[in-house]
Write an enzyme that holds these catalytic residues in place. Structure first.
Site, PDB file in Angstrom:
ATOM      1  N   HIS A  76     -18.688  67.313  99.769  1.00  0.00           N
ATOM      2  CA  HIS A  76     -19.437  66.505 100.752  1.00  0.00           C
ATOM      3  C   HIS A  76     -19.129  66.967 102.178  1.00  0.00           C
ATOM      4  O   HIS A  76     -19.075  66.156 103.103  1.00  0.00           O
ATOM      5  CB  HIS A  76     -19.115  65.015 100.615  1.00  0.00           C
ATOM      6  CG  HIS A  76     -19.545  64.417  99.312  1.00  0.00           C
ATOM      7  ND1 HIS A  76     -20.743  63.778  99.138  1.00  0.00           N
ATOM      8  CD2 HIS A  76     -18.928  64.375  98.106  1.00  0.00           C
ATOM      9  CE1 HIS A  76     -20.840  63.356  97.878  1.00  0.00           C
ATOM     10  NE2 HIS A  76     -19.762  63.707  97.233  1.00  0.00           N
ATOM     11  N   ASN A 149     -23.434  57.615  95.774  1.00  0.00           N
ATOM     12  CA  ASN A 149     -24.316  58.779  95.741  1.00  0.00           C
ATOM     13  C   ASN A 149     -25.762  58.318  95.606  1.00  0.00           C
ATOM     14  O   ASN A 149     -26.024  57.138  95.365  1.00  0.00           O
ATOM     15  CB  ASN A 149     -23.974  59.677  94.541  1.00  0.00           C
ATOM     16  CG  ASN A 149     -22.779  60.592  94.808  1.00  0.00           C
ATOM     17  OD1 ASN A 149     -22.359  60.786  95.951  1.00  0.00           O
ATOM     18  ND2 ASN A 149     -22.234  61.157  93.747  1.00  0.00           N
ATOM     19  N   TYR A 363      -9.003  59.903  97.538  1.00  0.00           N
ATOM     20  CA  TYR A 363      -9.572  59.767  98.886  1.00  0.00           C
ATOM     21  C   TYR A 363      -8.493  59.601  99.950  1.00  0.00           C
ATOM     22  O   TYR A 363      -8.553  60.200 101.021  1.00  0.00           O
ATOM     23  CB  TYR A 363     -10.592  58.621  98.933  1.00  0.00           C
ATOM     24  CG  TYR A 363     -11.871  58.992  98.214  1.00  0.00           C
ATOM     25  CD1 TYR A 363     -11.897  59.084  96.830  1.00  0.00           C
ATOM     26  CD2 TYR A 363     -13.031  59.295  98.892  1.00  0.00           C
ATOM     27  CE1 TYR A 363     -13.040  59.452  96.151  1.00  0.00           C
ATOM     28  CE2 TYR A 363     -14.187  59.666  98.224  1.00  0.00           C
ATOM     29  CZ  TYR A 363     -14.188  59.744  96.856  1.00  0.00           C
ATOM     30  OH  TYR A 363     -15.319  60.122  96.187  1.00  0.00           O
TER      31      TYR A 363
HETATM   32 FE1  HDE Z   1     -16.010  61.795  95.808  1.00  0.00          FE
HETATM   33  N1  HDE Z   1     -14.675  62.730  97.008  1.00  0.00           N
HETATM   34  N2  HDE Z   1     -14.823  62.135  94.227  1.00  0.00           N
HETATM   35  N3  HDE Z   1     -17.402  61.020  94.538  1.00  0.00           N
HETATM   36  N4  HDE Z   1     -17.215  61.464  97.341  1.00  0.00           N
HETATM   37  C1  HDE Z   1     -14.813  62.920  98.334  1.00  0.00           C
HETATM   38  O1  HDE Z   1     -13.173  62.505  99.958  1.00  0.00           O
HETATM   39  C2  HDE Z   1     -13.525  62.495  94.282  1.00  0.00           C
HETATM   40  C3  HDE Z   1     -17.291  60.876  93.196  1.00  0.00           C
HETATM   41  C4  HDE Z   1     -18.373  60.745  97.338  1.00  0.00           C
HETATM   42  O2  HDE Z   1     -19.109  61.030 103.614  1.00  0.00           O
HETATM   43  C5  HDE Z   1     -13.566  63.436  98.980  1.00  0.00           C
HETATM   44  O3  HDE Z   1     -13.232  62.229 102.188  1.00  0.00           O
HETATM   45  C6  HDE Z   1     -12.952  62.499  92.976  1.00  0.00           C
HETATM   46  C7  HDE Z   1     -18.305  59.995  92.679  1.00  0.00           C
HETATM   47  C8  HDE Z   1     -18.957  60.740  98.658  1.00  0.00           C
HETATM   48  O4  HDE Z   1     -16.967  61.313 103.940  1.00  0.00           O
HETATM   49  C9  HDE Z   1     -12.554  63.468  97.831  1.00  0.00           C
HETATM   50  C10 HDE Z   1     -13.965  62.148  92.120  1.00  0.00           C
HETATM   51  C11 HDE Z   1     -19.027  59.615  93.772  1.00  0.00           C
HETATM   52  C12 HDE Z   1     -18.070  61.468  99.446  1.00  0.00           C
HETATM   53  C13 HDE Z   1     -13.400  63.000  96.668  1.00  0.00           C
HETATM   54  C14 HDE Z   1     -15.127  61.910  92.914  1.00  0.00           C
HETATM   55  C15 HDE Z   1     -18.463  60.262  94.925  1.00  0.00           C
HETATM   56  C16 HDE Z   1     -17.004  61.898  98.607  1.00  0.00           C
HETATM   57  C17 HDE Z   1     -13.761  64.701  99.765  1.00  0.00           C
HETATM   58  C18 HDE Z   1     -13.915  62.069  90.606  1.00  0.00           C
HETATM   59  C19 HDE Z   1     -20.238  58.699  93.807  1.00  0.00           C
HETATM   60  C20 HDE Z   1     -18.239  61.795 100.916  1.00  0.00           C
HETATM   61  C21 HDE Z   1     -13.690  64.319 101.220  1.00  0.00           C
HETATM   62  C22 HDE Z   1     -13.114  61.059  90.123  1.00  0.00           C
HETATM   63  C23 HDE Z   1     -19.938  57.343  93.433  1.00  0.00           C
HETATM   64  C24 HDE Z   1     -17.651  60.745 101.783  1.00  0.00           C
HETATM   65  C25 HDE Z   1     -13.356  62.925 101.219  1.00  0.00           C
HETATM   66  C26 HDE Z   1     -17.927  61.053 103.226  1.00  0.00           C
HETATM   67  C27 HDE Z   1     -15.903  62.626  99.059  1.00  0.00           C
HETATM   68  C28 HDE Z   1     -12.874  62.854  95.446  1.00  0.00           C
HETATM   69  C29 HDE Z   1     -16.363  61.564  92.349  1.00  0.00           C
HETATM   70  C30 HDE Z   1     -19.008  60.079  96.236  1.00  0.00           C
HETATM   71  C31 HDE Z   1     -11.873  64.788  97.590  1.00  0.00           C
HETATM   72  C32 HDE Z   1     -11.535  62.855  92.632  1.00  0.00           C
HETATM   73  C33 HDE Z   1     -18.488  59.555  91.227  1.00  0.00           C
HETATM   74  C34 HDE Z   1     -20.251  60.076  99.086  1.00  0.00           C
HETATM   75  O5  HDE Z   1     -11.516  62.594  98.053  1.00  0.00           O
END
Ligand code: HDE
Length: 697
Positions: A76, A149, A363
């Site tokens: 992202h 999402n 996060y």
């Molecule tokens: Fe994320 N995801 N994610 N994700 N995600 C990040 O956090 C993670 C997942 C989502 O505009 C990271 O700040 C893991 C699902 C958005 O700043 C990180 C898993 C969904 C954003 C991270 C998921 C999301 C992130 C990278 C699996 C939809 C952007 C930078 C368990 C519900 C937020 C950050 C923004 C961002 C980890 C799966 C949505 C690395 C470990 C499912 C919208 O922390």
């Protein structure tokens, strides 16, 4: 030659042509507040001599510049944030003690960041990709982050696999490409070896991943969360955002071209909508259900690769989100905002969804890396608003909130904040038991039934786009076994789709179906909310028309067209051979917003070509002008046109026999209204069958 002589003779080198503070003009200073006399030339020995270390202004300036970048998000990375508010329209006091949901009519400030997932920060907006839809609610009881999402399911069921799916999707490690696309071997290799991703694959190959703009897409919390009441009762909840303007996507061929013409297409769209005074709006809906439903549901409510169809649990609208303010500074707000799924407020809780539990770790962890200090909550965009922050956490890099006084521990005899069992966050009391082991529940084993349900819920046009997207992406895979393996999964979803993709790939034979871990339910009913096209928008509001003009264009017609477009709540841009404008039939010079080379029709929802015979002859020579028409035609757009434009259309390859119901002749005022009415259908899909080899085949 003295410095003074040099400056006097060289405009822009610090001489009098440069801006020098006078009167009320603020004086440039260093970070230490020291006024700066010369910001153009380093301190040196003689006019042509070496620079001196003593030049503290130069050193500080370069030092700061060298450290401007912070690590981009690991996923992202490319995002765009804006401010707004959430208004509760229905009290949920019976279901949750969350303060923001208690009183209908109450507004809570929010910051929303939209994003793509796979591309780097500098990638393009219209990658085929999932979009992030992350909302930070600044409630009176702390920040709640709903980090969602635009797709209601995810690739994987357990957070353990997140690094793998992300590695596979992003650039391949040896070559560092491809950028912002899943059309490569590594992605499809991982996917085809991970059948739990099949439902998500259907969604990402659909037009959901090429949205027309952030304003026209849904958002989903994905996981099942909990609402918790004051007395500790809990119900399950799934969150949905529904755009008031309806759903809309672009076509793939269009997306590819938009990325070249305007890589910032989505962010510019949102910026323009807000700054032009048409703030986008979404409804917040909740699907609320209890243990009895969870137990009777065919799938596991903790499995993030599953949805709960709206026909089973209706979406109840409880509020609205309005995004009405752009950021003052992209870095300070969009880059530094730190969303954390663990940011919940009293009344909202977690479930055991293994993906959510993993996210709760990830996060917080990633923000430390990215923002460099545990004090990232001191950055204004991350600070709670409307409620105090009081605790004994202290120090660390860049601490901005430093309490005064002697006490920094609890319990203490001095005073200060204390825990409150009544007002404080209380976790849901959940009885848990079981063997400690690394295991996946059997209830997570069905990977194809909902993928099939999604596919059969689509219109014929949408099904074609899914097949086309699969063929496109798999055709970029070099390994034929990977292509065939994907088809072996598709056979469990829909035989027709599998055959279509196999044919599109030119596979010599259809592979045997992959053995499913659980029997595939063939008859899950089609669900209309899963389709974009089954729910057309009520009007053409919020959309954009590109009007191509040239010297001699009819001034009255242009005025009528503009009036009709604005009356619909849509906007327009004028495109001309020169941005300075075209001289209209009444002799007036009409400035344009785009030169034709920079304003291709892919940037607009519909187009109007209002040229005179003279203009048509001129444009008929011009490749970008011809592309304007032939692309609008191939992308099934509504095309308004003067009679005089037709010879130009022919030179662009659009012949008289091609003029279908999407072509609206424009000669008088009434025609402008007819044009706008035609625009409401957004696309003339029947045309796609004539312009696409895959459709013909
Ligand atoms: Fe994320 N995801 N994610 N994700 N995600 C990040 O956090 C993670 C997942 C989502 O505009 C990271 O700040 C893991 C699902 C958005 O700043 C990180 C898993 C969904 C954003 C991270 C998921 C999301 C992130 C990278 C699996 C939809 C952007 C930078 C368990 C519900 C937020 C950050 C923004 C961002 C980890 C799966 C949505 C690395 C470990 C499912 C919208 O922390």
């Amino acid at each position: 030659m003295s410095d003074d002589i040099y400056r006097d003779r060289n405009p822009g080198a610090g001489g009098e042509t440069h801006q020098i503070a006078e009167g009320d003009t603020p004086v440039l200073t260093t970070q230490q507040g020291v006024p700066v006399a010369d910001d153009q030339n380093t301190l040196r020995v003689g006019a042509r001599g070496p620079a001196l270390l003593e030049d503290f202004h130069f050193r500080e300036k370069i030092f700061h510049f060298d450290h401007e970048r912070i690590p981009e998000r690991v996923v992202h990375a490319r995002g765009f944030g804006v401010h707004g508010y959430f208004e509760t329209t229905e009290s949920l006091a019976d279901l949750t003690r969350a303060d923001l949901f208690q009183r209908a009519g109450e507004r809570t400030p929010v910051f929303v960041r939209f994003s793509t997932v796979a591309g780097n920060k500098g990638s393009f907006d219209l990658a085929r990709d999932v979009r992030g839809f992350a909302v930070k609610f600044y409630t009176k009881e702390g920040n709640w982050d709903l980090v969602g999402n635009n797709i209601p399911v995810f690739f994987i069921q357990d957070a353990m696999k997140f690094p793998d799916v992300v590695h596979a999707a992003k650039q391949e490690p040896d070559r560092g490409f491809p950028q912002a696309q899943t059309a490569h071997d590594n992605f499809w290799d991982f996917i085809t070896l991970t059948p739990e991703s099949m439902h998500m694959v259907m969604w990402i190959m659909s037009d959901r991943t090429i949205p027309r703009s952030f304003r026209f897409m849904e958002g989903f919390g994905v996981h099942t969360f909990r609402f918790i009441t004051d007395d500790g009762r809990s119900t399950f909840v799934k969150f949905h955002w529904k755009p008031k303007l309806g759903l809309q996507s672009v076509m793939w061929n269009e997306a590819v071209k938009i990325n070249g013409a305007d890589p910032d297409f989505h962010r510019r769209d949102l910026w323009d909508a807000i700054t032009l005074g048409d703030p986008p709006e979404w409804e917040l809906g909740v699907q609320v259900f209890d243990d009895a439903f969870a137990d009777s549901f065919e799938f596991d409510i903790l499995d993030s690769t599953k949805i709960i169809a709206e026909e089973l649990v209706p979406v109840r609208v409880v509020g609205r989100l309005v995004l009405d303010r752009v950021v003052d500074n992209f870095f300070a707000e969009t880059e530094q905002v730190a969303f954390c799924t663990q940011n919940v407020v009293p009344g909202i809780g977690f479930t055991n969804d293994p993906l959510l539990q993993g996210r709760n770790f990830s996060y917080l962890d990633t923000q430390l890396k990215r923002l460099g200090s545990p004090n990232f909550t001191h950055i204004p965009i991350n600070q709670p608003r409307g409620c105090p922050v009081m605790n004994f956490q202290q120090d660390g890099h860049m601490a901005m909130r430093n309490p005064s006084g002697r006490v920094n521990y609890e319990p203490n005899s001095w005073g200060g904040p204390r825990e409150s069992p009544e007002r404080g966050y209380r976790h849901f009391v959940a009885p848990e038991a079981g063997d400690k082991r690394q295991i996946r529940s059997e209830t997570f084993a069905d990977h194809y039934s909902q993928a099939r349900q999604f596919y059969v819920s689509q219109t014929g046009v949408e099904q074609k786009h899914i097949a086309d997207a699969l063929v496109f992406e798999l055709s970029k895979c070099e390994r034929e076994d990977i292509r065939a393996r994907m088809v072996s999964h598709l056979r469990n979803i829909d035989e027709g789709l599998a055959a279509r993709v196999a044919d599109g790939l030119g596979l010599a034979e259809i592979p045997t179906a992959a053995p499913p871990a659980a029997p595939v339910i063939q008859d899950l009913p089609a669900s209309d909310p899963l389709s974009i096209l089954k729910r057309p928008p009520p009007s053409f509001r919020g959309r954009k028309v590109g009007i191509l003009i040239a010297d001699g264009s009819d001034a009255d017609l242009l005025e009528a067209l503009v009036d009709a477009i604005e009356a619909e709540g849509a906007i327009y841009e004028l495109i001309a051979p020169k941005v300075g404008g075209a001289r209209l039939s009444d002799g007036a010079l009409q400035p344009a917003q785009q030169k034709i080379d920079g304003g291709p029709s892919v940037l607009y929802d519909a187009v109007a070509v209002i040229v005179s015979a003279e203009g048509a002859a001129l444009l008929g020579m011009d490749k970008p002008a011809k592309d304007f028409v032939s692309d609008a035609f191939a992308h099934c757009k509504v095309i308004g046109h003067t009679e005089a434009a037709l010879p130009f259309f022919e030179r662009a390859g659009v012949m008289a026999a091609d003029l279908d119901s999407g072509f609206v002749p424009l000669s008088g005022d009434d025609d402008a209204e007819t044009f706008v009415q035609a625009c409401r259908q957004l696309r003339v899909w029947t045309r796609e069958l004539k312009t696409d080899l895959d459709a013909v085949a």
